[in-house]
Write an enzyme that holds these catalytic residues in place. Structure first.
Site, PDB file in Angstrom:
ATOM      1  N   ASP A  27       1.382   0.726  28.909  1.00 25.49           N
ATOM      2  CA  ASP A  27       0.621   0.637  30.162  1.00 25.49           C
ATOM      3  C   ASP A  27       0.512   2.001  30.842  1.00 25.49           C
ATOM      4  O   ASP A  27       1.346   2.887  30.629  1.00 25.49           O
ATOM      5  CB  ASP A  27       1.300  -0.374  31.096  1.00 25.49           C
ATOM      6  CG  ASP A  27       0.362  -0.855  32.193  1.00 25.49           C
ATOM      7  OD1 ASP A  27      -0.869  -0.665  32.058  1.00 25.49           O
ATOM      8  OD2 ASP A  27       0.857  -1.428  33.185  1.00 25.49           O
TER       9      ASP A  27
ATOM     10  N   ASN B 297      -7.829  -8.444  29.287  1.00 24.76           N
ATOM     11  CA  ASN B 297      -8.503  -7.135  29.290  1.00 24.76           C
ATOM     12  C   ASN B 297     -10.013  -7.238  29.017  1.00 24.76           C
ATOM     13  O   ASN B 297     -10.762  -6.302  29.316  1.00 24.76           O
ATOM     14  CB  ASN B 297      -7.858  -6.164  28.295  1.00 24.76           C
ATOM     15  CG  ASN B 297      -6.484  -5.665  28.711  1.00 24.76           C
ATOM     16  OD1 ASN B 297      -5.640  -5.363  27.872  1.00 24.76           O
ATOM     17  ND2 ASN B 297      -6.239  -5.559  30.027  1.00 24.76           N
TER      18      ASN B 297
HETATM   19  C1  IPE Z   1      -0.993  -5.237  29.750  1.00 23.90           C
HETATM   20  O1  IPE Z   1      -1.437  -4.218  30.586  1.00 23.90           O
HETATM   21  C2  IPE Z   1      -1.865  -5.319  28.535  1.00 23.90           C
HETATM   22  C3  IPE Z   1      -1.754  -4.204  27.605  1.00 23.90           C
HETATM   23  C4  IPE Z   1      -0.917  -3.218  27.683  1.00 23.90           C
HETATM   24  C5  IPE Z   1      -2.650  -4.250  26.482  1.00 23.90           C
HETATM   25  P1  IPE Z   1      -2.426  -4.500  31.795  1.00 23.90           P
HETATM   26  O2  IPE Z   1      -2.635  -3.212  32.483  1.00 23.90           O
HETATM   27  O3  IPE Z   1      -3.623  -5.212  31.317  1.00 23.90           O
HETATM   28  O4  IPE Z   1      -1.561  -5.518  32.678  1.00 23.90           O
HETATM   29  P2  IPE Z   1      -1.603  -5.825  34.238  1.00 23.90           P
HETATM   30  O5  IPE Z   1      -3.028  -6.104  34.570  1.00 23.90           O
HETATM   31  O6  IPE Z   1      -1.086  -4.616  34.938  1.00 23.90           O
HETATM   32  O7  IPE Z   1      -0.701  -6.991  34.405  1.00 23.90           O
HETATM   33  C1  IPE Z   2      -2.948   0.343  29.107  1.00 22.02           C
HETATM   34  O1  IPE Z   2      -3.347   1.193  30.132  1.00 22.02           O
HETATM   35  C2  IPE Z   2      -4.022   0.145  28.051  1.00 22.02           C
HETATM   36  C3  IPE Z   2      -4.658  -1.185  28.103  1.00 22.02           C
HETATM   37  C4  IPE Z   2      -4.306  -2.173  28.861  1.00 22.02           C
HETATM   38  C5  IPE Z   2      -5.786  -1.391  27.202  1.00 22.02           C
HETATM   39  P1  IPE Z   2      -4.252   0.681  31.332  1.00 22.02           P
HETATM   40  O2  IPE Z   2      -5.684   0.829  30.933  1.00 22.02           O
HETATM   41  O3  IPE Z   2      -3.839  -0.674  31.763  1.00 22.02           O
HETATM   42  O4  IPE Z   2      -3.915   1.752  32.454  1.00 22.02           O
HETATM   43  P2  IPE Z   2      -3.603   1.469  33.980  1.00 22.02           P
HETATM   44  O5  IPE Z   2      -2.525   0.433  34.021  1.00 22.02           O
HETATM   45  O6  IPE Z   2      -4.882   0.978  34.574  1.00 22.02           O
HETATM   46  O7  IPE Z   2      -3.169   2.772  34.514  1.00 22.02           O
HETATM   47 MG    MG Z   3      -2.465  -1.396  33.119  1.00 22.02          MG
END
Ligand code: IPE
Ligand code: IPE
Ligand code: MG
Length: 239
Positions: free
Chosen positions: A18, A66
């Site tokens: 994340d 996502n």
């Molecule tokens: C969790 O991260 C999903 C992945 C790392 C693929 P998100 O960024 O989607 O999760 P939330 O929205 O913070 O819970």
């Molecule tokens: C994790 O990073 C990757 C995916 C969930 C695909 P994020 O895209 O969630 O990055 P933040 O949490 O918005 O910084």
């Molecule tokens: Mg995230």
């Protein structure tokens, strides 16, 4: 530091990768740049886990939730994924890694699925670490499918079948029934939640939250997590 400080090693590690977007935004870059640099973290963490002798590494790369991101971000992520699947083939084969995915793979664009299937089939006979990507993955979806599977089984078997069901019957219907329960769950970017990841499989995992964002999570940060794991006492409910 020697590898001795990292033992006992977990056999199976899962990671919620994340903070790619935040990392990029903090640098005045588009979110996608964070995903690109994050792919380099996948490469170094995979290589190091395989070198250390970890048996399974499961990475949360794209959740069912996502799909609700902008069309542009989803498109860029799918493109990056296809590129990763092609570019990593040599590395996967050179390191004897077995590559798999869990999730609603039917929902992936056909080009991504084809590249995935090619990498999976090519690596199936390897004998090294299992690298598993969670793609279009949601744990509630997985558990619902498994519940439907056991319900169908019980209907076929008739009277008394429901009471006879055990945990292994449900496990049979998970995306990858042979998956070991992770011993260690790592989440980056300081967030303290599971976000619909492996709710069944993580029942007894040790949790580790790293403050740094995923693009910064490399060998040194992995070692820190493993050192923390090595110092834990796992009791499984016993006194
Ligand atoms: C969790 O991260 C999903 C992945 C790392 C693929 P998100 O960024 O989607 O999760 P939330 O929205 O913070 O819970
Ligand atoms: C994790 O990073 C990757 C995916 C969930 C695909 P994020 O895209 O969630 O990055 P933040 O949490 O918005 O910084
Ligand atoms: Mg995230």
């Amino acid at each position: 530091m020697s590898d001795a400080s990292l033992t006992p090693l977990p056999e199976s590690v899962a990671i919620i990768m994340d903070g790619n977007g935040r990392w990029a935004e903090e640098r005045g870059e588009p979110r996608f740049h964070g995903h690109e640099v994050g792919a380099e973290s996948v490469r170094s963490v995979t290589r190091e886990c395989a070198r250390l002798g970890i048996k399974e590494l499961t990475l949360y790369a794209f959740s069912t939730e996502n799909w609700r991101r902008s069309e542009q971000e989803v498109g860029l992520l799918m493109g990056l994924l296809a590129q990763f699947l092609v570019q990593e083939r040599d590395e996967i084969m050179d390191n004897g890694i077995v590559f798999r995915a869990i999730g609603e793979l039917d929902q992936l664009p056909p080009a991504v699925r084809e590249e995935y299937e090619r990498t999976r089939d090519m690596s199936a006979q390897n004998g090294g670490m299992i690298l598993r990507l969670a793609l279009s993955y949601g744990s509630r979806r997985e558990l619902l499918r498994a519940a439907q599977g056991v319900a169908r089984l019980a209907l076929e078997q008739g009277e008394g079948a429901v009471e006879a069901l055990g945990e292994d019957d449900l496990r049979r219907f998970l995306y990858d029934p042979s998956m070991r329960d992770p011993d260690l769950l790592i989440r980056t970017a300081g967030e303290m939640r599971l976000s619909n990841f492996l709710l069944w499989q993580l029942s007894y995992a040790e949790l580790y939250v790293a403050e740094c964002c995923w693009p910064e999570f490399r060998e040194a940060q992995l070692h820190e997590a493993l050192r923390s794991f090595a110092a834990r006492e796992r009791r499984y409910g016993k006194a």
